[in-house]
Design a protein around this motif. Structure first.
Motif, PDB file in Angstrom:
ATOM      1  N   TYR A   4      32.632  24.147 113.114  1.00  0.00           N
ATOM      2  CA  TYR A   4      31.205  23.861 112.964  1.00  0.00           C
ATOM      3  C   TYR A   4      31.032  22.677 112.030  1.00  0.00           C
ATOM      4  N   ASN A   5      29.838  22.104 112.026  1.00  0.00           N
ATOM      5  CA  ASN A   5      29.538  21.012 111.095  1.00  0.00           C
ATOM      6  C   ASN A   5      28.988  21.537 109.780  1.00  0.00           C
ATOM      7  N   THR A   6      27.952  22.368 109.857  1.00  0.00           N
ATOM      8  CA  THR A   6      27.274  22.878 108.673  1.00  0.00           C
ATOM      9  C   THR A   6      27.027  24.366 108.850  1.00  0.00           C
ATOM     10  N   SER A   7      27.101  25.097 107.743  1.00  0.00           N
ATOM     11  CA  SER A   7      26.772  26.523 107.784  1.00  0.00           C
ATOM     12  C   SER A   7      26.028  26.894 106.509  1.00  0.00           C
ATOM     13  N   ARG A  22      29.582  22.128 104.440  1.00  0.00           N
ATOM     14  CA  ARG A  22      29.502  21.002 105.372  1.00  0.00           C
ATOM     15  C   ARG A  22      30.892  20.404 105.532  1.00  0.00           C
ATOM     16  N   GLU A  31      31.511  22.522  99.795  1.00  0.00           N
ATOM     17  CA  GLU A  31      30.698  23.738  99.726  1.00  0.00           C
ATOM     18  C   GLU A  31      29.918  23.783  98.420  1.00  0.00           C
ATOM     19  N   ASN A 103      35.853  33.556 112.503  1.00  0.00           N
ATOM     20  CA  ASN A 103      34.768  33.371 113.466  1.00  0.00           C
ATOM     21  C   ASN A 103      34.583  34.681 114.229  1.00  0.00           C
ATOM     22  N   ASN A 108      28.332  31.805 116.522  1.00  0.00           N
ATOM     23  CA  ASN A 108      27.949  30.950 115.399  1.00  0.00           C
ATOM     24  C   ASN A 108      28.065  31.679 114.062  1.00  0.00           C
ATOM     25  N   ARG A 137      28.137  33.749 107.133  1.00  0.00           N
ATOM     26  CA  ARG A 137      27.593  32.416 107.409  1.00  0.00           C
ATOM     27  C   ARG A 137      27.078  32.300 108.828  1.00  0.00           C
ATOM     28  N   TYR A 138      26.043  31.492 108.974  1.00  0.00           N
ATOM     29  CA  TYR A 138      25.568  31.083 110.305  1.00  0.00           C
ATOM     30  C   TYR A 138      25.798  29.587 110.397  1.00  0.00           C
ATOM     31  N   SER A 139      26.455  29.161 111.476  1.00  0.00           N
ATOM     32  CA  SER A 139      26.790  27.742 111.644  1.00  0.00           C
ATOM     33  C   SER A 139      25.885  27.090 112.660  1.00  0.00           C
TER      34      SER A 139
END
Length: 140
Positions: A4-7, A22, A31, A103, A108, A137-139
């Protein structure tokens, strides 16, 4: 490797707070954590390197380092290293982190478990070795 890019996430363990992570390369992330502990507030900025665990799909481990700054206000908190809080108190120092990131079912959603020892440059505080937490986390 990058999943992912950002979470964004919530942390719970010896402290409670939030996290924004990120990725800046396929393996490296920055982070930002903000959490409460001993009725004060601490902020962390960490640089982390993620590595796959080939035997377990969706599982990575990571290591990193960074710094922190924390503050405690008179009358609202008493950090355990101060006998009686008579003035505002701040702590700053260096941090290490090691953790696992999983994951959940190729979605996500990610869950992490980490250990984050810290060293403070203030009197009485020195080493905080017990900081562990789960982060959901949610990405995007």
């Amino acid at each position: 490797m990058k999943a992912y890019n950002t979470s964004i996430g919530i942390r719970g363990g010896t402290s409670v707070g939030g996290s924004v992570k990120r990725f800046v390369t396929d393996r490296d992330a920055v982070e930002l954590m903000v959490f409460t502990r001993w009725k004060g507030w601490v902020g962390n900025l960490l640089y982390e390197r993620h590595m796959n665990i080939r035997e377990f799909e969706g599982l990575e481990w990571y290591v990193g380092a960074g710094g922190h700054y924390g503050m405690w206000k008179v009358g609202k908190s008493e950090p355990p290293w101060v006998y009686k809080a008579t003035e505002d108190y701040a702590a700053y120092g260096l941090d290490l982190i090691v953790g696992l990131d999983y994951n959940i079912d190729h979605s996500n959603w990610f869950i992490s478990l980490d250990w984050k020892p810290s060293y403070n440059f203030q009197d009485f505080t020195n080493l905080w070795w017990d900081e562990t937490a789960f982060t959901l986390r949610y990405s995007f």
